[in-house]
Design a protein around this motif. Structure first.
Motif, PDB file in Angstrom:
ATOM      1  N   TYR A  75       0.844  -1.206   0.000  1.00 41.70           N
ATOM      2  CA  TYR A  75       0.000   0.000   0.000  1.00 41.70           C
ATOM      3  C   TYR A  75       0.877   1.253   0.000  1.00 41.70           C
ATOM      4  O   TYR A  75       0.527   2.281   0.560  1.00 41.70           O
ATOM      5  N   GLY A 133      -6.256   0.098  -4.095  1.00 39.44           N
ATOM      6  CA  GLY A 133      -5.974   1.352  -3.417  1.00 39.44           C
ATOM      7  C   GLY A 133      -5.984   2.574  -4.324  1.00 39.44           C
ATOM      8  O   GLY A 133      -5.492   2.539  -5.445  1.00 39.44           O
ATOM      9  N   THR A 134      -6.527   3.663  -3.810  1.00 42.85           N
ATOM     10  CA  THR A 134      -6.567   4.914  -4.566  1.00 42.85           C
ATOM     11  C   THR A 134      -5.181   5.560  -4.679  1.00 42.85           C
ATOM     12  O   THR A 134      -4.751   5.900  -5.784  1.00 42.85           O
ATOM     13  N   THR A 146     -10.747   0.043  -6.141  1.00 43.58           N
ATOM     14  CA  THR A 146     -10.908   1.344  -5.502  1.00 43.58           C
ATOM     15  C   THR A 146     -12.064   2.032  -6.207  1.00 43.58           C
ATOM     16  O   THR A 146     -12.253   1.832  -7.413  1.00 43.58           O
ATOM     17  N   TYR A 182     -16.800   6.177  -5.081  1.00 43.33           N
ATOM     18  CA  TYR A 182     -16.895   6.700  -3.719  1.00 43.33           C
ATOM     19  C   TYR A 182     -17.802   7.921  -3.652  1.00 43.33           C
ATOM     20  O   TYR A 182     -18.516   8.116  -2.665  1.00 43.33           O
ATOM     21  N   TYR A 214      -9.086   8.914  -2.105  1.00 42.40           N
ATOM     22  CA  TYR A 214     -10.127   7.982  -1.640  1.00 42.40           C
ATOM     23  C   TYR A 214     -11.033   8.661  -0.618  1.00 42.40           C
ATOM     24  O   TYR A 214     -12.257   8.731  -0.773  1.00 42.40           O
ATOM     25  N   THR A 274     -10.173   2.706   5.865  1.00 46.09           N
ATOM     26  CA  THR A 274      -9.857   1.337   5.464  1.00 46.09           C
ATOM     27  C   THR A 274      -9.930   0.423   6.692  1.00 46.09           C
ATOM     28  O   THR A 274     -10.002   0.917   7.825  1.00 46.09           O
ATOM     29  N   VAL A 305     -16.082  -0.063   1.819  1.00 46.13           N
ATOM     30  CA  VAL A 305     -14.777  -0.720   1.708  1.00 46.13           C
ATOM     31  C   VAL A 305     -14.356  -1.365   3.034  1.00 46.13           C
ATOM     32  O   VAL A 305     -13.407  -2.147   3.072  1.00 46.13           O
TER      33      VAL A 305
END
Length: 405
Positions: free
Chosen positions: A88, A114-115, A137, A158, A187, A240, A265
């Motif tokens: 990440y 992941g963004t 994502t 999102y 994100y 997260t 998420v």
């Protein structure tokens, strides 16, 4: 020894065979990483680091591809799935992605998690004209075919989810005072932007506090204390799994009982609610678009039985209560559909053409949810259902909704 007529017929037959072979060969168009027997797919996933709870998504997708390969592959080709750990960490994602594209020679990048990590390779992959498909994502920027024609998201955006949560508050919470915790990147900001957009002119009045955190922060305790002290009676948790579980624990430790909205998420019994405490997690509201594997009604369906049988055979070490293993299963099926539609035209250009030409349903989606794309719509999933955690499982509290309804 061949003579006269027999020799002429043999030469004609040979010429015909040659033309036939050339024609068949000409029908096949391959991009990097493709042969008559294999298709090389690249992936980065946080198998370590602050988002390691998502690593099971990559393992679930790998397990689904193993099933496809055991059944003969796609049009006779086996999927070679190369999944590398990026922790990440955006710099690590850059390194691993370059390795997959430039050294391994993959056809495409798939389901990067992941963004911030996908953002780090967004421009690079589009410049190289390498498909960046079905990223794990929901950032809104994954659906911009005019600006980034080689990138496509998968899950609901999102911003869409933030708007649906705002609608829930407006419809169900009297005198709402909203406090927001969000990850300080695209994100987290996407969720907040979506909520504010839907609240419109009322946003400044209804949102009484916003606190952000960095993925490198050890805890978010101080942020939760500030949000409680703001007088908020609605808590929007944009975090997260690691930080979502921390938030749940701290909210209950402070004996704070707001209307608790948890982004999808982190809507996982196995990865979030169990670590945070099932009793602590009771009454949390979230949104989902696929079946929850912990729900008794889900476990009675043929879709669940099919998923469970696959888990037991191809991913026996996986957690049957973890919704992320449903996510990986569904996402992998979407890529398989694209590869099937592409047939023998496995160029990068045709992969993107087929990815933008999807219209189908998958087992384990909620009724009313489907995969649908077009050349101008790079958001495959747009419907979600509100659910409330009852201490054991998320229970539906409404119908599948989308912004056009």
């Amino acid at each position: 020894m061949l003579t006269g007529k027999k020799l002429a017929m043999t030469l004609i037959a040979a010429a015909g065979l040659s033309l036939s072979t050339q024609s068949a060969s000409a029908d096949k168009m391959y991009g990097p990483g493709v042969t008559d027997t294999s298709i090389k797919i690249g992936n980065t996933m946080p198998y370590s680091g602050p988002a390691a709870a998502y690593g099971t998504i990559g393992k679930a997708s790998a397990a689904y591809f193993a099933k496809i390969n055991a059944e003969g592959g796609i049009n006779g080709r086996k999927i070679e799935f190369i999944s590398l750990d990026d922790g990440y960490s955006p710099p690590k994602t850059k390194e691993q992605t370059r390795k997959l594209v430039e050294q391994e020679g993959v056809l495409l990048m798939y389901e990067g998690l992941g963004t911030p990590t996908n953002s780090a390779v967004h421009a690079y992959l589009n410049h190289k004209k390498v498909p960046q498909l079905f990223v794990a994502t929901g950032a809104t920027k994954w659906g911009q075919p005019d600006k980034f024609p080689w990138t496509m998201g998968w899950q609901p955006s999102y911003q869409t989810e933030g708007k649906l949560f705002a609608r829930y508050v407006l419809d169900n919470v009297k005198d709402a005072k909203i406090g927001i915790l969000y990850q300080n990147d695209d994100y987290g900001k996407d969720y907040v932007h979506g909520m504010k957009d839907e609240l419109g002119d009322m946003a400044d009045k209804l949102i009484v506090a916003e606190e952000s955190y960095e993925v490198t922060d050890p805890t978010i305790n101080s942020q939760i204390i500030k949000l409680k002290d703001s007088g908020a009676n609605v808590f929007f948790n944009v975090a997260t799994p690691k930080f979502a579980a921390q938030a749940i624990k701290k909210v209950r430790e402070l004996e704070w009982y707001p209307v608790f909205l948890n982004n999808s998420v982190s809507n996982s019994v196995g990865a979030v609610y169990k670590p945070a405490g099932l009793e602590n997690s009771k009454d949390i509201i979230s949104l989902q678009y696929y079946m929850d594997p912990t729900a008794p009604e889900t476990q009675e369906t043929e879709a669940y039985k099919k998923w469970a049988a696959w888990m037991k055979e191809y991913y026996p070490e996986g957690d049957m209560l973890n919704t992320f293993n449903v996510y990986g299963y569904l996402n992998a099926q979407t890529l398989v559909q694209v590869l099937k539609q592409a047939g023998d035209n496995l160029t990068r250009e045709n992969i993107m053409k087929e990815a933008a030409n999807l219209d189908f349903e998958i087992d384990m989606f909620l009724p009313g949810v489907k995969i649908k794309t077009s050349a101008t719509d790079f958001y495959p999933i747009e419907g979600m259902m509100p659910v409330k955690f009852d201490g054991q499982r998320p229970v539906p509290i409404g119908e599948v909704v989308s912004l056009d309804k």
